[in-house]
Design a protein around this motif. Structure first.
Motif, PDB file in Angstrom:
ATOM      1  N   LEU A   7       0.829  -1.207   0.000  1.00  0.00           N
ATOM      2  CA  LEU A   7       0.000   0.000   0.000  1.00  0.00           C
ATOM      3  C   LEU A   7       0.865   1.260   0.000  1.00  0.00           C
ATOM      4  O   LEU A   7       0.560   2.233  -0.696  1.00  0.00           O
ATOM      5  N   ARG A   8       1.951   1.232   0.750  1.00  0.00           N
ATOM      6  CA  ARG A   8       2.869   2.375   0.746  1.00  0.00           C
ATOM      7  C   ARG A   8       3.466   2.585  -0.637  1.00  0.00           C
ATOM      8  O   ARG A   8       3.615   3.711  -1.106  1.00  0.00           O
ATOM      9  N   GLU A   9       3.807   1.486  -1.286  1.00  0.00           N
ATOM     10  CA  GLU A   9       4.361   1.580  -2.634  1.00  0.00           C
ATOM     11  C   GLU A   9       3.330   2.131  -3.612  1.00  0.00           C
ATOM     12  O   GLU A   9       3.658   2.921  -4.492  1.00  0.00           O
ATOM     13  N   CYS A  10       2.076   1.719  -3.454  1.00  0.00           N
ATOM     14  CA  CYS A  10       1.001   2.255  -4.296  1.00  0.00           C
ATOM     15  C   CYS A  10       0.864   3.758  -4.098  1.00  0.00           C
ATOM     16  O   CYS A  10       0.710   4.515  -5.065  1.00  0.00           O
ATOM     17  N   GLU A  11       0.917   4.200  -2.857  1.00  0.00           N
ATOM     18  CA  GLU A  11       0.809   5.630  -2.567  1.00  0.00           C
ATOM     19  C   GLU A  11       1.951   6.410  -3.219  1.00  0.00           C
ATOM     20  O   GLU A  11       1.722   7.471  -3.810  1.00  0.00           O
ATOM     21  N   ALA A  12       3.156   5.886  -3.099  1.00  0.00           N
ATOM     22  CA  ALA A  12       4.310   6.559  -3.706  1.00  0.00           C
ATOM     23  C   ALA A  12       4.157   6.614  -5.224  1.00  0.00           C
ATOM     24  O   ALA A  12       4.459   7.640  -5.855  1.00  0.00           O
ATOM     25  N   TRP A  13       3.676   5.534  -5.821  1.00  0.00           N
ATOM     26  CA  TRP A  13       3.464   5.494  -7.274  1.00  0.00           C
ATOM     27  C   TRP A  13       2.420   6.532  -7.682  1.00  0.00           C
ATOM     28  O   TRP A  13       2.602   7.253  -8.652  1.00  0.00           O
ATOM     29  N   GLU A  14       1.321   6.585  -6.921  1.00  0.00           N
ATOM     30  CA  GLU A  14       0.267   7.543  -7.243  1.00  0.00           C
ATOM     31  C   GLU A  14       0.747   8.981  -7.085  1.00  0.00           C
ATOM     32  O   GLU A  14       0.424   9.843  -7.912  1.00  0.00           O
ATOM     33  N   ASP A  15       1.525   9.247  -6.048  1.00  0.00           N
ATOM     34  CA  ASP A  15       2.083  10.592  -5.876  1.00  0.00           C
ATOM     35  C   ASP A  15       2.962  10.964  -7.056  1.00  0.00           C
ATOM     36  O   ASP A  15       2.885  12.085  -7.574  1.00  0.00           O
ATOM     37  N   ALA A  16       3.795  10.028  -7.498  1.00  0.00           N
ATOM     38  CA  ALA A  16       4.666  10.287  -8.645  1.00  0.00           C
ATOM     39  C   ALA A  16       3.848  10.533  -9.910  1.00  0.00           C
ATOM     40  O   ALA A  16       4.177  11.417 -10.708  1.00  0.00           O
ATOM     41  N   GLU A  17       2.782   9.773 -10.091  1.00  0.00           N
ATOM     42  CA  GLU A  17       1.911   9.968 -11.256  1.00  0.00           C
ATOM     43  C   GLU A  17       1.241  11.337 -11.227  1.00  0.00           C
ATOM     44  O   GLU A  17       1.124  12.000 -12.256  1.00  0.00           O
ATOM     45  N   LEU A  18       0.798  11.761 -10.047  1.00  0.00           N
ATOM     46  CA  LEU A  18       0.171  13.076  -9.932  1.00  0.00           C
ATOM     47  C   LEU A  18       1.161  14.194 -10.259  1.00  0.00           C
ATOM     48  O   LEU A  18       0.798  15.183 -10.899  1.00  0.00           O
ATOM     49  N   ILE A  19       2.390  14.029  -9.830  1.00  0.00           N
ATOM     50  CA  ILE A  19       3.423  15.026 -10.148  1.00  0.00           C
ATOM     51  C   ILE A  19       3.668  15.069 -11.650  1.00  0.00           C
ATOM     52  O   ILE A  19       3.759  16.145 -12.246  1.00  0.00           O
ATOM     53  N   LYS A  20       3.733  13.900 -12.285  1.00  0.00           N
ATOM     54  CA  LYS A  20       3.913  13.851 -13.743  1.00  0.00           C
ATOM     55  C   LYS A  20       2.759  14.559 -14.454  1.00  0.00           C
ATOM     56  O   LYS A  20       2.970  15.333 -15.380  1.00  0.00           O
ATOM     57  N   GLU A  21       1.547  14.276 -14.020  1.00  0.00           N
ATOM     58  CA  GLU A  21       0.380  14.892 -14.642  1.00  0.00           C
ATOM     59  C   GLU A  21       0.367  16.402 -14.432  1.00  0.00           C
ATOM     60  O   GLU A  21       0.029  17.156 -15.342  1.00  0.00           O
ATOM     61  N   ALA A  22       0.741  16.844 -13.252  1.00  0.00           N
ATOM     62  CA  ALA A  22       0.777  18.284 -12.972  1.00  0.00           C
ATOM     63  C   ALA A  22       1.798  18.979 -13.853  1.00  0.00           C
ATOM     64  O   ALA A  22       1.574  20.104 -14.312  1.00  0.00           O
ATOM     65  N   ASN A  23       2.914  18.319 -14.124  1.00  0.00           N
ATOM     66  CA  ASN A  23       3.949  18.909 -14.972  1.00  0.00           C
ATOM     67  C   ASN A  23       3.530  18.953 -16.438  1.00  0.00           C
ATOM     68  O   ASN A  23       4.029  19.767 -17.198  1.00  0.00           O
ATOM     69  N   LEU A  24       2.601  18.104 -16.828  1.00  0.00           N
ATOM     70  CA  LEU A  24       2.129  18.082 -18.208  1.00  0.00           C
ATOM     71  C   LEU A  24       1.128  19.199 -18.502  1.00  0.00           C
ATOM     72  O   LEU A  24       0.910  19.548 -19.654  1.00  0.00           O
ATOM     73  N   LEU A  25       0.524  19.737 -17.471  1.00  0.00           N
ATOM     74  CA  LEU A  25      -0.528  20.721 -17.672  1.00  0.00           C
ATOM     75  C   LEU A  25      -0.020  22.026 -18.271  1.00  0.00           C
ATOM     76  O   LEU A  25      -0.711  22.658 -19.050  1.00  0.00           O
ATOM     77  N   GLY A  26       1.159  22.449 -17.903  1.00  0.00           N
ATOM     78  CA  GLY A  26       1.683  23.709 -18.415  1.00  0.00           C
ATOM     79  C   GLY A  26       1.040  24.890 -17.716  1.00  0.00           C
ATOM     80  O   GLY A  26       0.352  24.746 -16.704  1.00  0.00           O
ATOM     81  N   PRO A  27       1.238  26.078 -18.257  1.00  0.00           N
ATOM     82  CA  PRO A  27       0.692  27.272 -17.599  1.00  0.00           C
ATOM     83  C   PRO A  27      -0.829  27.322 -17.729  1.00  0.00           C
ATOM     84  O   PRO A  27      -1.410  26.742 -18.644  1.00  0.00           O
ATOM     85  N   ALA A  28      -1.444  28.077 -16.816  1.00  0.00           N
ATOM     86  CA  ALA A  28      -2.906  28.232 -16.838  1.00  0.00           C
ATOM     87  C   ALA A  28      -3.332  28.991 -18.065  1.00  0.00           C
ATOM     88  O   ALA A  28      -2.600  29.838 -18.595  1.00  0.00           O
ATOM     89  N   ALA A  29      -4.534  28.717 -18.560  1.00  0.00           N
ATOM     90  CA  ALA A  29      -5.059  29.382 -19.744  1.00  0.00           C
ATOM     91  C   ALA A  29      -5.340  30.847 -19.465  1.00  0.00           C
ATOM     92  O   ALA A  29      -5.300  31.683 -20.364  1.00  0.00           O
TER      93      ALA A  29
END
Length: 90
Positions: free
Chosen positions: A62-84
């Protein structure tokens, strides 16, 4: 009076062990764990006769899942770019 199986495990202990194994397997179905890793884990899960150990493995998974999900959220946040627009938070 509880009877014991050939392995010396009572039906109550077998139920607890079965439940712990199922719990670990459910966590390992998370996308953080590739199929190959789940297959390797299956042999270890089946061989383990200590429900407490299985639940410790579940906690680690479960801890590993949490770390994976946190990393995925960071990746997704970096893909968003600047606000419109400056007033938008997304």
């Amino acid at each position: 009076m509880e009877t014991t199986t050939a392995a010396g495990i009572t039906p109550g202990e077998m139920l607890l062990l079965s439940s712990a194994r199922r719990n670990v397997r459910e966590v390992l179905n998370h996308p953080a764990f590739p199929a190959e890793r789940r297959q390797r884990a299956e042999a270890v899960i089946n061989a383990c006769t200590d429900a407490a150990q299985l639940l410790r493995w579940k906690q680690l998974a479960l801890r590993e899942c949490e770390a994976w999900e946190d990393a995925e959220l960071i990746k997704e946040a970096n893909l968003l770019g600047p606000a419109a627009h400056p007033d938008y938070l997304f």
